[in-house]
Design a protein around this motif. Sequence first.
Motif, short mmCIF file in Angstrom:
data_model
loop_
_atom_site.label_atom_id
_atom_site.label_comp_id
_atom_site.label_asym_id
_atom_site.label_seq_id
_atom_site.Cartn_x
_atom_site.Cartn_y
_atom_site.Cartn_z
N GLU A 62 0.92 -1.18 0.06
CA GLU A 62 -0.14 -0.10 0.04
C GLU A 62 0.81 1.20 -0.15
N VAL A 63 0.62 2.10 -0.82
CA VAL A 63 1.28 3.27 -1.18
C VAL A 63 0.27 4.55 -0.41
N SER A 71 3.03 10.42 -6.57
CA SER A 71 3.10 9.17 -5.77
C SER A 71 3.90 8.18 -6.87
N LEU A 73 4.05 3.99 -7.55
CA LEU A 73 3.58 2.68 -7.38
C LEU A 73 4.75 1.62 -7.98
N LYS A 90 -5.92 0.43 -13.49
CA LYS A 90 -6.36 0.81 -12.26
C LYS A 90 -7.83 -0.20 -12.42
N LEU A 137 -2.23 14.06 -7.57
CA LEU A 137 -3.14 13.27 -7.12
C LEU A 137 -4.24 13.78 -6.77
N GLY A 142 -7.53 7.04 -5.81
CA GLY A 142 -7.30 5.91 -4.65
C GLY A 142 -7.80 4.57 -5.14
N TYR A 145 -4.11 -0.89 -8.15
CA TYR A 145 -3.47 -0.72 -9.67
C TYR A 145 -2.95 -2.17 -9.70
N LEU A 162 -3.10 2.19 -3.96
CA LEU A 162 -2.98 3.61 -3.54
C LEU A 162 -3.94 4.11 -2.71
#
Length: 357
Positions: A62-63, A71, A73, A90, A137, A142, A145, A162
């Motif tokens: 989890e980011v 951000s 990933l 996504k 973002l 959220g 992904y 995310l």
Amino acid sequence: MSEHLHLFNFTGAGGVTPFIMNCAVILLLTSSCFTWSSAIYTPNREAPKKLKYLLEPPVYAEVVARRGENSTLPCILRTKPSHYKVKWTKLESEHVGRENIIMISNAHAFKPYGHLGPRASLRKAHTMDASLQLSRLELEDGGTYRCELVNGIEDESVAITLRIEGVVFPYQSKNGRYKFTFHEAKEVCAEQDGTLASYNQLFRAWTEGLDWCNAGWLRDGTVHYPIIHPRPACGGELLPGIRSYGPKDKTNDRFDAFCFTSQTSGSVSYISGSFSYEQAEHACQRQGAELALVGQLYSAWRFQNYDQCDGGWLKDGSVRFPISKPREHCGGIPEPGVRSFGFPNKMTHLYGAFCYR
């Protein structure tokens, strides 16, 4: 204090408990009306196969980031097949099987897709790096992904979540309880600098103290409400949890809304005075600002520990005040929270103004 002061009591980050003076709101429910849950929803997953080309993501992949931030990933190759492509998508939990492709790349170039594509790029920190970078973002970014290595024979993938850090707040119409269709709820959240919350966001808010006795729409078209302290007016003596009405008719059924927001790029300030609504608007305009939205006030309370023991007008016509350091003469409730006086007559000359710029 107004004779009908509504105090929104936050028992934790994002938690709320309604207190209503001199009026009684009774919610009659039967056990057949709802279900409850005290565990976060996770779809059924097949046992993961051993990866040949991609590195396994870390445990709890989890980011966490806030609105407006950039951000990354992570997706790292351990070895490269002779010919391959990397596809980032996504996964939309509200629509099983639906994918939003973000980009497809090979060793030489990448092609962006969809609404996320213009804000997406590959990090390429080294030759084995296929990590996805998302810039600026947004609240809706959220989710889960998938990084997929495609070589036509042994395709494989890893998934990364995310999470946009933020706050869930219940929102009710100025005309009273349960006035919004799903589409209206979606609109009012956007008008207040938010978006309809997801189930996972509501669940996290419940674990942080959100206790709210009115049912509200979520992003997937289901209706829920979170209860920490069971009481007769809120579903009886069922265990604490997320009470659920399940999916409802998006056009005909009406409920409140659970909105979600995150940090903002601006700031909230208070102008003291005894203003009508129109006077409060002008007071903000004289400072090069405008009346704050409800989501902007919640964001300031959550991320900047904003504290102001005075009621102030907001753009939607409501009067609220944020408390980060509870004290007896600021609502009389021992927990931090955003208190509300509801929607007073706009000609009332009693309140200051919360401005945003």
